[in-house]
Design a protein around this motif. Structure first.
Motif, PDB file in Angstrom:
ATOM      1  N   VAL A 142       1.245  46.566  37.595  1.00 53.88           N
ATOM      2  CA  VAL A 142       1.496  47.783  36.893  1.00 53.88           C
ATOM      3  C   VAL A 142       2.232  47.462  35.461  1.00 53.88           C
ATOM      4  N   PHE A 143       3.345  46.518  35.708  1.00 54.66           N
ATOM      5  CA  PHE A 143       4.131  46.019  34.557  1.00 54.66           C
ATOM      6  C   PHE A 143       3.490  45.279  33.481  1.00 54.66           C
ATOM      7  N   GLU A 144       2.557  44.512  34.011  1.00 50.59           N
ATOM      8  CA  GLU A 144       1.683  43.630  33.182  1.00 50.59           C
ATOM      9  C   GLU A 144       0.786  44.675  32.241  1.00 50.59           C
ATOM     10  N   ASN A 145       0.200  45.413  32.832  1.00 52.51           N
ATOM     11  CA  ASN A 145      -1.080  46.525  32.250  1.00 52.51           C
ATOM     12  C   ASN A 145      -0.191  47.304  31.191  1.00 52.51           C
ATOM     13  N   PHE A 146       1.075  47.712  31.647  1.00 51.89           N
ATOM     14  CA  PHE A 146       1.689  48.668  30.813  1.00 51.89           C
ATOM     15  C   PHE A 146       2.205  47.893  29.541  1.00 51.89           C
ATOM     16  N   ALA A 147       2.889  46.687  29.984  1.00 51.02           N
ATOM     17  CA  ALA A 147       3.115  45.949  28.729  1.00 51.02           C
ATOM     18  C   ALA A 147       2.018  45.378  27.757  1.00 51.02           C
ATOM     19  N   LYS A 148       0.852  45.243  28.234  1.00 51.56           N
ATOM     20  CA  LYS A 148      -0.237  45.400  27.410  1.00 51.56           C
ATOM     21  C   LYS A 148      -0.663  46.540  26.603  1.00 51.56           C
ATOM     22  N   ASP A 149      -0.707  47.577  27.227  1.00 50.70           N
ATOM     23  CA  ASP A 149      -0.820  49.104  26.642  1.00 50.70           C
ATOM     24  C   ASP A 149       0.174  49.074  25.557  1.00 50.70           C
ATOM     25  N   LYS A 150       1.383  48.752  25.514  1.00 49.34           N
ATOM     26  CA  LYS A 150       2.556  48.800  24.543  1.00 49.34           C
ATOM     27  C   LYS A 150       2.384  47.567  23.569  1.00 49.34           C
ATOM     28  N   ASN A 151       1.546  46.632  23.827  1.00 52.88           N
ATOM     29  CA  ASN A 151       1.567  45.482  22.917  1.00 52.88           C
ATOM     30  C   ASN A 151       2.824  44.922  22.702  1.00 52.88           C
ATOM     31  N   VAL A 152       3.378  44.610  24.069  1.00 55.42           N
ATOM     32  CA  VAL A 152       4.623  43.911  24.101  1.00 55.42           C
ATOM     33  C   VAL A 152       4.624  42.676  24.998  1.00 55.42           C
ATOM     34  N   LYS A 153       5.537  41.742  24.643  1.00 57.05           N
ATOM     35  CA  LYS A 153       5.710  40.478  25.560  1.00 57.05           C
ATOM     36  C   LYS A 153       6.827  40.804  26.686  1.00 57.05           C
ATOM     37  N   ILE A 154       6.547  40.422  27.816  1.00 51.45           N
ATOM     38  CA  ILE A 154       7.851  40.577  28.918  1.00 51.45           C
ATOM     39  C   ILE A 154       8.565  39.369  28.625  1.00 51.45           C
ATOM     40  N   LYS A 155       9.840  39.440  28.468  1.00 50.18           N
ATOM     41  CA  LYS A 155      10.789  38.267  27.783  1.00 50.18           C
ATOM     42  C   LYS A 155      11.567  37.985  29.050  1.00 50.18           C
ATOM     43  N   HIS A 156      12.250  38.853  29.852  1.00 52.90           N
ATOM     44  CA  HIS A 156      12.959  38.923  31.006  1.00 52.90           C
ATOM     45  C   HIS A 156      12.565  39.600  31.902  1.00 52.90           C
ATOM     46  N   THR A 157      12.938  39.168  33.371  1.00 54.96           N
ATOM     47  CA  THR A 157      12.709  39.964  34.274  1.00 54.96           C
ATOM     48  C   THR A 157      14.199  39.796  35.245  1.00 54.96           C
ATOM     49  N   ILE A 158      14.705  40.914  35.697  1.00 58.82           N
ATOM     50  CA  ILE A 158      16.058  41.025  36.225  1.00 58.82           C
ATOM     51  C   ILE A 158      16.156  41.744  37.564  1.00 58.82           C
ATOM     52  N   ASP A 159      16.836  40.906  38.365  1.00 65.42           N
ATOM     53  CA  ASP A 159      17.103  41.531  39.592  1.00 65.42           C
ATOM     54  C   ASP A 159      18.524  42.004  39.752  1.00 65.42           C
ATOM     55  N   THR A 160      19.116  43.300  39.793  1.00 68.10           N
ATOM     56  CA  THR A 160      20.521  43.380  39.860  1.00 68.10           C
ATOM     57  C   THR A 160      21.157  42.905  41.058  1.00 68.10           C
ATOM     58  N   HIS A 161      20.352  42.674  42.192  1.00 63.38           N
ATOM     59  CA  HIS A 161      21.109  41.993  43.166  1.00 63.38           C
ATOM     60  C   HIS A 161      19.885  41.458  44.269  1.00 63.38           C
ATOM     61  N   LEU A 162      19.982  40.515  45.243  1.00 64.86           N
ATOM     62  CA  LEU A 162      19.113  40.267  46.038  1.00 64.86           C
ATOM     63  C   LEU A 162      18.614  41.392  47.120  1.00 64.86           C
ATOM     64  N   HIS A 163      17.510  41.868  46.652  1.00 67.04           N
ATOM     65  CA  HIS A 163      16.990  43.064  47.584  1.00 67.04           C
ATOM     66  C   HIS A 163      16.644  42.923  49.080  1.00 67.04           C
ATOM     67  N   ALA A 164      17.028  43.815  49.822  1.00 66.72           N
ATOM     68  CA  ALA A 164      16.872  43.712  51.363  1.00 66.72           C
ATOM     69  C   ALA A 164      15.868  44.741  51.834  1.00 66.72           C
ATOM     70  N   ASP A 165      15.449  45.826  51.050  1.00 71.21           N
ATOM     71  CA  ASP A 165      14.435  46.743  51.627  1.00 71.21           C
ATOM     72  C   ASP A 165      13.192  46.525  51.059  1.00 71.21           C
ATOM     73  N   HIS A 166      12.836  46.048  49.900  1.00 72.20           N
ATOM     74  CA  HIS A 166      11.529  45.704  49.535  1.00 72.20           C
ATOM     75  C   HIS A 166      11.360  44.292  48.606  1.00 72.20           C
ATOM     76  N   ILE A 167      10.217  43.889  48.843  1.00 75.14           N
ATOM     77  CA  ILE A 167      10.023  42.543  48.114  1.00 75.14           C
ATOM     78  C   ILE A 167      10.015  42.464  46.684  1.00 75.14           C
ATOM     79  N   SER A 168      10.827  41.747  45.991  1.00 74.29           N
ATOM     80  CA  SER A 168      10.846  41.795  44.539  1.00 74.29           C
ATOM     81  C   SER A 168       9.782  41.054  43.796  1.00 74.29           C
ATOM     82  N   GLY A 169       9.292  41.562  42.683  1.00 71.79           N
ATOM     83  CA  GLY A 169       8.465  41.016  42.005  1.00 71.79           C
ATOM     84  C   GLY A 169       8.644  40.292  40.721  1.00 71.79           C
ATOM     85  N   GLY A 170      10.004  40.184  40.559  1.00 74.66           N
ATOM     86  CA  GLY A 170      10.615  39.563  39.298  1.00 74.66           C
ATOM     87  C   GLY A 170      10.364  38.283  39.141  1.00 74.66           C
TER      88      GLY A 170
END
Length: 382
Positions: free
Chosen positions: A158-186
């Motif tokens: 979803v993020f890759e496709n949206f970045a492509k639609d907006k013609n931007v390169k994903i430079k950073h992926t950030i997790d605000t903390h170590l998640h416990a309720d879902h698996i991070s895609g960062g």
């Protein structure tokens, strides 16, 4: 006469639009009662009735009186097969406007609804990805051809496709903390896009892969226009929880502060130890910030927190007036609130933490199973 009504499937995206538009819909949920009570589809004009599939194998006559004739009917199960069977039986009994949820509750759990939050001062934009069936919130900050994804979930396409639609390169992926309720895609998203993965080091003692330390005092830049993401150490939900201030307009609060609740401190077994940190963050550090910052949390509890188009946000000053978790003046009462009578912990949260540390590598189907159910990161429901 043969009933000519054809069974229709409804996608999670179509259902999300109906929920967000407050359209009236009747849901027949045929999962087991325990699964239904744990987690269900909710909405302002969503009416839900639960009867287990096994009670309907020999016929749907017992529920016909519960099925209204003047509403759209959606049959729901875990994966879709049982709901298709029941929906076909209802059509044979003469019911109209019947459909089933394609992919079942698993697809509902994984759907992300895109909402634009606002514009940044030097021409950038910030977007929110609302995981409406799970209550997770992810973000993308875009500026001058570059992007940062914050608290991204495992459905990285979803993020890759949206970045492509907006013609931007994903430079950073950030997790605000170590998640416990879902698996991070960062981490996965960073590997796929060539970006840098950031994680608070105090949450990463057991992490087995490479990351950059998200620490107060650093400033991540997105685009030549220097849309700065300023980390602020804000422990309490986890010992490393770190908030982000984007463009001096938006406070990405992770799981420390929600629109109608506050973060719980017990998911690493440290509730008593982290209560003081949580209170200090909410009652001292955040109070030093501008009241005009727009709070963008990493989760929401109930659909009542969704605003226009599904947006989840709140002005910090308004939250200090209305959020009950920010208005417990007595410290001992606060301590009791965040350590006693908490909601059940998230399903498979220990395994999810292990996955986010890189210690175990579940298959895609195992990851889906681990995430089934609601998020439970807040002290209390909204």
């Amino acid at each position: 006469m043969v009933n000519q009504v054809q069974l229709q499937g409804m996608s999670a995206a179509e259902l999300a639009k109906k929920v967000l538009n407050n359209e009236s819909i009747f849901i027949l949920d045929v999962r087991n009662e325990s699964d239904f009570n744990d987690w269900k589809i909710e909405g302002k004009n969503v009416h839900v009735y639960n009867t287990p599939y096994f009670d309907l194998i020999d016929g749907v006559e017992a529920v016909l009186d519960q099925i209204p004739d003047d509403k759209e009917i959606l049959v729901v199960c875990a994966k879709e097969n049982s709901s298709k069977f029941v929906a076909e039986q209802l059509i044979e009994q003469g019911k109209q406007h019947i459909s089933y949820l394609v992919g079942g509750m698993k697809s509902w759990s994984e759907h992300l609804e895109l909402v634009k939050i606002g514009d940044l001062k030097d021409g950038g934009e910030i977007f929110q990805f609302v995981r409406i069936g799970k209550g997770c919130l992810s973000y993308m900050v875009i500026s001058n051809g570059e992007a940062a994804v914050i608290d991204g979930v495992r459905m990285t396409e979803v993020f890759e496709n949206f970045a492509k639609d907006k013609n931007v390169k994903i430079k950073h992926t950030i997790d605000t903390h170590l998640h416990a309720d879902h698996i991070s895609g960062g981490r996965q998203l960073a590997e796929k896009t060539g970006g840098t993965y950031w994680l608070p080091p105090k949450d990463a003692d057991e992490v087995v892969f490479h990351f950059e330390g998200l620490e107060e005092g650093n400033s991540l830049v997105v685009g030549d226009t220097e849309i700065k993401i300023q980390p602020i150490y804000s422990p309490g939900h986890t010992i490393g929880s770190t908030s982000l201030i984007v463009d001096n307009q938006f406070l990405l609060s992770g799981d420390i502060l929600f629109v109608k609740s506050i973060g719980r401190p017990d998911l690493a077994g440290k509730a008593v130890d982290w209560v003081t940190d949580l209170r200090t963050t909410l009652y001292e550090r955040y109070k030093q910030l501008s009241n005009d910052l727009i709070v963008l949390p990493a989760h929401f509890g109930k659909v009542t927190e969704l605003g226009e188009g599904g947006k989840v946000s709140g002005r910090l000053g308004d939250l200090y007036k209305a959020n009950p978790g920010l208005n417990i003046e007595d410290e001992s009462a606060f301590r009791r609130t965040v350590t006693e009578n908490l909601p059940p912990q998230p399903n498979a949260y220990q395994e999810i933490r292990q996955t986010n540390m890189g210690k175990i590598t579940p298959t895609n189907e195992e990851q889906r199973e681990m995430e089934i159910g609601p998020n439970r990161c807040a002290v209390h429901d909204a």
